[in-house]
Motif scaffolding. Structure first.
Motif, PDB file in Angstrom:
ATOM      1  N   LEU A 173       9.277  68.568  37.167  1.00 26.44           N
ATOM      2  CA  LEU A 173       9.922  67.977  35.987  1.00 26.44           C
ATOM      3  C   LEU A 173      10.269  69.073  34.985  1.00 26.44           C
ATOM      4  O   LEU A 173       9.597  70.115  34.941  1.00 26.44           O
ATOM      5  CB  LEU A 173       8.938  67.002  35.314  1.00 26.44           C
ATOM      6  N   PRO A 174      11.288  68.833  34.135  1.00 29.54           N
ATOM      7  CA  PRO A 174      11.577  69.828  33.099  1.00 29.54           C
ATOM      8  C   PRO A 174      10.452  69.864  32.062  1.00 29.54           C
ATOM      9  O   PRO A 174      10.005  68.810  31.596  1.00 29.54           O
ATOM     10  CB  PRO A 174      12.883  69.320  32.471  1.00 29.54           C
ATOM     11  N   ALA A 175      10.006  71.053  31.700  1.00 29.08           N
ATOM     12  CA  ALA A 175       8.895  71.169  30.748  1.00 29.08           C
ATOM     13  C   ALA A 175       9.275  70.576  29.393  1.00 29.08           C
ATOM     14  O   ALA A 175       8.424  70.039  28.680  1.00 29.08           O
ATOM     15  CB  ALA A 175       8.502  72.629  30.594  1.00 29.08           C
ATOM     16  N   SER A 176      10.554  70.606  29.087  1.00 24.95           N
ATOM     17  CA  SER A 176      11.003  70.119  27.774  1.00 24.95           C
ATOM     18  C   SER A 176      10.717  68.626  27.581  1.00 24.95           C
ATOM     19  O   SER A 176      10.635  68.145  26.461  1.00 24.95           O
ATOM     20  CB  SER A 176      12.503  70.371  27.614  1.00 24.95           C
ATOM     21  N   GLY A 177      10.560  67.886  28.684  1.00 21.88           N
ATOM     22  CA  GLY A 177      10.356  66.437  28.569  1.00 21.88           C
ATOM     23  C   GLY A 177       8.901  66.028  28.370  1.00 21.88           C
ATOM     24  O   GLY A 177       8.610  64.832  28.208  1.00 21.88           O
ATOM     25  N   GLY A 178       7.968  66.962  28.400  1.00 25.54           N
ATOM     26  CA  GLY A 178       6.559  66.610  28.226  1.00 25.54           C
ATOM     27  C   GLY A 178       5.962  66.026  29.496  1.00 25.54           C
ATOM     28  O   GLY A 178       6.628  65.943  30.530  1.00 25.54           O
ATOM     29  N   ILE A 179       4.707  65.591  29.411  1.00 24.45           N
ATOM     30  CA  ILE A 179       4.003  65.205  30.645  1.00 24.45           C
ATOM     31  C   ILE A 179       4.224  63.749  31.067  1.00 24.45           C
ATOM     32  O   ILE A 179       3.910  63.389  32.189  1.00 24.45           O
ATOM     33  CB  ILE A 179       2.488  65.523  30.566  1.00 24.45           C
ATOM     34  N   LEU A 180       4.784  62.921  30.166  1.00 27.06           N
ATOM     35  CA  LEU A 180       5.006  61.512  30.551  1.00 27.06           C
ATOM     36  C   LEU A 180       6.497  61.199  30.609  1.00 27.06           C
ATOM     37  O   LEU A 180       7.069  60.633  29.678  1.00 27.06           O
ATOM     38  CB  LEU A 180       4.290  60.575  29.564  1.00 27.06           C
ATOM     39  N   GLN A 181       7.139  61.595  31.689  1.00 26.18           N
ATOM     40  CA  GLN A 181       8.592  61.393  31.827  1.00 26.18           C
ATOM     41  C   GLN A 181       8.876  60.448  32.986  1.00 26.18           C
ATOM     42  O   GLN A 181       8.147  60.441  33.976  1.00 26.18           O
ATOM     43  CB  GLN A 181       9.276  62.703  32.187  1.00 26.18           C
ATOM     44  N   PRO A 182       9.989  59.695  32.888  1.00 23.82           N
ATOM     45  CA  PRO A 182      10.360  58.875  34.045  1.00 23.82           C
ATOM     46  C   PRO A 182      10.768  59.767  35.217  1.00 23.82           C
ATOM     47  O   PRO A 182      11.270  60.872  35.025  1.00 23.82           O
ATOM     48  CB  PRO A 182      11.559  58.065  33.531  1.00 23.82           C
ATOM     49  N   GLY A 183      10.574  59.266  36.425  1.00 30.87           N
ATOM     50  CA  GLY A 183      10.888  60.032  37.627  1.00 30.87           C
ATOM     51  C   GLY A 183      12.352  60.414  37.729  1.00 30.87           C
ATOM     52  O   GLY A 183      12.711  61.350  38.441  1.00 30.87           O
ATOM     53  N   ARG A 184      13.214  59.675  37.031  1.00 30.69           N
ATOM     54  CA  ARG A 184      14.652  59.977  37.042  1.00 30.69           C
ATOM     55  C   ARG A 184      14.897  61.407  36.570  1.00 30.69           C
ATOM     56  O   ARG A 184      15.899  62.016  36.884  1.00 30.69           O
ATOM     57  CB  ARG A 184      15.325  58.953  36.112  1.00 30.69           C
ATOM     58  N   ASN A 185      13.971  61.963  35.745  1.00 33.71           N
ATOM     59  CA  ASN A 185      14.136  63.327  35.215  1.00 33.71           C
ATOM     60  C   ASN A 185      13.784  64.413  36.227  1.00 33.71           C
ATOM     61  O   ASN A 185      13.987  65.591  35.941  1.00 33.71           O
ATOM     62  CB  ASN A 185      13.202  63.552  34.009  1.00 33.71           C
ATOM     63  N   GLN A 186      13.213  64.048  37.370  1.00 32.46           N
ATOM     64  CA  GLN A 186      12.727  65.078  38.297  1.00 32.46           C
ATOM     65  C   GLN A 186      13.842  66.049  38.688  1.00 32.46           C
ATOM     66  O   GLN A 186      14.981  65.644  38.939  1.00 32.46           O
ATOM     67  CB  GLN A 186      12.147  64.432  39.562  1.00 32.46           C
ATOM     68  N   LEU A 187      13.481  67.323  38.740  1.00 30.43           N
ATOM     69  CA  LEU A 187      14.427  68.366  39.162  1.00 30.43           C
ATOM     70  C   LEU A 187      14.353  68.534  40.675  1.00 30.43           C
ATOM     71  O   LEU A 187      15.323  68.928  41.321  1.00 30.43           O
ATOM     72  CB  LEU A 187      14.053  69.697  38.502  1.00 30.43           C
ATOM     73  N   ALA A 188      13.197  68.265  41.215  1.00 33.70           N
ATOM     74  CA  ALA A 188      12.983  68.372  42.664  1.00 33.70           C
ATOM     75  C   ALA A 188      11.712  67.597  42.986  1.00 33.70           C
ATOM     76  O   ALA A 188      10.887  67.332  42.094  1.00 33.70           O
ATOM     77  CB  ALA A 188      12.810  69.829  43.087  1.00 33.70           C
ATOM     78  N   ALA A 189      11.578  67.211  44.238  1.00 30.94           N
ATOM     79  CA  ALA A 189      10.350  66.534  44.677  1.00 30.94           C
ATOM     80  C   ALA A 189      10.266  66.649  46.183  1.00 30.94           C
ATOM     81  O   ALA A 189      11.282  66.920  46.859  1.00 30.94           O
ATOM     82  CB  ALA A 189      10.366  65.059  44.261  1.00 30.94           C
ATOM     83  N   GLY A 190       9.060  66.453  46.697  1.00 30.69           N
ATOM     84  CA  GLY A 190       8.919  66.521  48.146  1.00 30.69           C
ATOM     85  C   GLY A 190       7.501  66.240  48.574  1.00 30.69           C
ATOM     86  O   GLY A 190       6.620  65.956  47.749  1.00 30.69           O
ATOM     87  N   PHE A 191       7.292  66.270  49.879  1.00 30.02           N
ATOM     88  CA  PHE A 191       5.918  66.212  50.385  1.00 30.02           C
ATOM     89  C   PHE A 191       5.779  66.963  51.702  1.00 30.02           C
ATOM     90  O   PHE A 191       6.732  67.073  52.478  1.00 30.02           O
ATOM     91  CB  PHE A 191       5.394  64.775  50.496  1.00 30.02           C
ATOM     92  N   PHE A 192       4.586  67.538  51.874  1.00 30.06           N
ATOM     93  CA  PHE A 192       4.206  68.204  53.117  1.00 30.06           C
ATOM     94  C   PHE A 192       3.366  67.226  53.910  1.00 30.06           C
ATOM     95  O   PHE A 192       2.567  66.470  53.326  1.00 30.06           O
ATOM     96  CB  PHE A 192       3.347  69.443  52.834  1.00 30.06           C
ATOM     97  N   VAL A 193       3.496  67.236  55.232  1.00 23.51           N
ATOM     98  CA  VAL A 193       2.613  66.445  56.093  1.00 23.51           C
ATOM     99  C   VAL A 193       1.841  67.411  56.982  1.00 23.51           C
ATOM    100  O   VAL A 193       2.446  68.261  57.638  1.00 23.51           O
ATOM    101  CB  VAL A 193       3.401  65.466  56.990  1.00 23.51           C
ATOM    102  N   TYR A 194       0.505  67.278  56.966  1.00 17.40           N
ATOM    103  CA  TYR A 194      -0.338  68.053  57.883  1.00 17.40           C
ATOM    104  C   TYR A 194      -0.679  67.122  59.029  1.00 17.40           C
ATOM    105  O   TYR A 194      -1.618  66.321  58.937  1.00 17.40           O
ATOM    106  CB  TYR A 194      -1.609  68.536  57.166  1.00 17.40           C
ATOM    107  N   GLY A 195       0.135  67.164  60.063  1.00 16.36           N
ATOM    108  CA  GLY A 195      -0.049  66.269  61.211  1.00 16.36           C
ATOM    109  C   GLY A 195       0.115  67.065  62.478  1.00 16.36           C
ATOM    110  O   GLY A 195      -0.147  68.268  62.489  1.00 16.36           O
ATOM    111  N   PRO A 196       0.589  66.430  63.556  1.00 16.37           N
ATOM    112  CA  PRO A 196       0.858  67.195  64.775  1.00 16.37           C
ATOM    113  C   PRO A 196       1.764  68.396  64.466  1.00 16.37           C
ATOM    114  O   PRO A 196       1.622  69.459  65.052  1.00 16.37           O
ATOM    115  CB  PRO A 196       1.555  66.183  65.681  1.00 16.37           C
ATOM    116  N   GLN A 197       2.700  68.213  63.531  1.00 18.93           N
ATOM    117  CA  GLN A 197       3.477  69.337  62.994  1.00 18.93           C
ATOM    118  C   GLN A 197       3.192  69.388  61.492  1.00 18.93           C
ATOM    119  O   GLN A 197       2.933  68.367  60.889  1.00 18.93           O
ATOM    120  CB  GLN A 197       4.984  69.088  63.166  1.00 18.93           C
ATOM    121  N   THR A 198       3.248  70.607  60.928  1.00 22.04           N
ATOM    122  CA  THR A 198       3.201  70.698  59.459  1.00 22.04           C
ATOM    123  C   THR A 198       4.648  70.726  58.993  1.00 22.04           C
ATOM    124  O   THR A 198       5.426  71.600  59.399  1.00 22.04           O
ATOM    125  CB  THR A 198       2.458  71.969  59.013  1.00 22.04           C
TER     126      THR A 198
END
Ligand code: F6P
Length: 318
Positions: A129-154
């Protein structure tokens, strides 16, 4: 096949506004590669699944790997000047890092940790999230997002607001482009819900699932399959791969009035990816990305996946 580092370098040089988010993703990828290596240890099941005797800010039991993954991610982000603060599901309050940082990173360091000692996929989810928006921002503000899976493949699914990209960790320690164009099918015949909670569901959730279960002779006129891994990252990965609908609704149990999953650490990053891949993610009524968190650890009912099926679910709402 290109790798994550070269993609991040090229994105940051073409689009300097995304450079800080690229630096954060590079650090998270390095931490994830180390977490994957820890999980592969021969004695990992016993040692890492052990309950620490503590609970996190949400009251969940903390496993040794929850704590370790959190420390590894915090350490990786602490050396990135672009990161102003780290918000972790495992910590009560925001961790300030660099006064001049441009981004805030929120993370569920080890999602699905009840599965650690059962050799089932777990993962790391993150939101930038942009730091300028503080810690309680709607997800619409996200600059990037993702997830890693540790499974048969990482693996890693990540979006900077454009397409969702999929990477797989190779033996060389780098994340390589899987060469897969990530998009969630519009329709599905597969749902994902913890059906053991059926007696606690609201009438609309119960009616929707009952109609799916009724199969081709019921109102939906088709047979549905059901899958529930119990790790959001694993259930999520499957839905990005072959479509589906995932539901963790609010229910009548004490403490589940807003479901189980956390808005800032889980629902927002997943919803960001889902929308980028052409799917939908709602809290039952409105898009997850429009919900403003009231507290860092707020929970939210989460329904996401194939767009037409999420719309179908929404039609059952009173
Ligand atoms: O948030 C943790 C988590 O393990 C998710 O990964 C998963 O979707 C959910 O909880 C499973 O919850 P339950 O054990 O209630 O089915």
């Amino acid at each position: 096949m290109s790798n994550l580092s070269s993609m991040l370098q090229s994105l940051a040089s073409k689009n300097p506004a995304k450079a800080a988010a690229c630096d954060a993703v590079a650090a998270l990828a390095a931490a994830a590669a180390s977490i994957a290596a820890v999980i592969r240890q021969p004695d990992a099941d016993a040692a890492l699944g052990a309950i620490r005797g503590s609970a996190n800010a949400d009251g969940d039991d903390q496993k040794a790997l929850d704590v370790l993954a959190d420390e590894m991610i915090e350490r990786a982000l602490a050396v990135v000047p672009a990161v102003a603060a780290y918000l972790s599901e495992e910590q009560d309050a925001a961790v300030p890092l660099h006064d001049d940082g441009q981004v805030i990173v929120a993370s569920d360091p080890l999602d699905g940790s009840s599965n650690i000692d059962t050799n089932v996929s777990v993962g790391t989810i993150f939101s930038i999230l942009p730091a300028s928006g503080g810690i309680l921002q709607p997800g619409r503000n996200q600059l990037a997002a993702g997830f890693f899976v540790y499974g048969p493949q990482t693996t890693l699914l990540v979006s900077f607001g454009g397409p969702v990209m999929a990477f797989q960790l190779g033996d060389d320690g780098h994340f390589h482009d899987m060469g897969w164009s990530v998009s969630i099918t519009t329709d599905t015949r597969e749902f994902s819900i913890n059906a053991s909670n059926m007696r606690h569901w609201r009438p609309d959730v119960a009616a929707y699932i009952a109609d799916c279960l009724a199969g081709e002779t019921g109102p939906r006129k088709m047979n549905f399959n059901m899958r529930w891994v119990g790790s959001l990252v694993a259930d999520g990965w499957r839905i990005f791969r072959r479509g589906g609908i995932f539901l963790y609704p609010a229910d009548a149990r004490r403490g589940y009035e807003a479901g189980r999953l956390r808005l800032v650490y889980e629902a927002n990053p997943v919803a960001f990816l889902v929308e980028a891949a052409g799917g939908k993610a709602i809290n039952g009524d409105v898009p997850i990305l429009d919900v403003v968190p009231e507290t860092l650890h707020a929970r939210v009912p989460l329904v996401f996946g194939s767009a037409n099926e999420v719309d179908e679910f929404a039609r059952y709402r009173p």
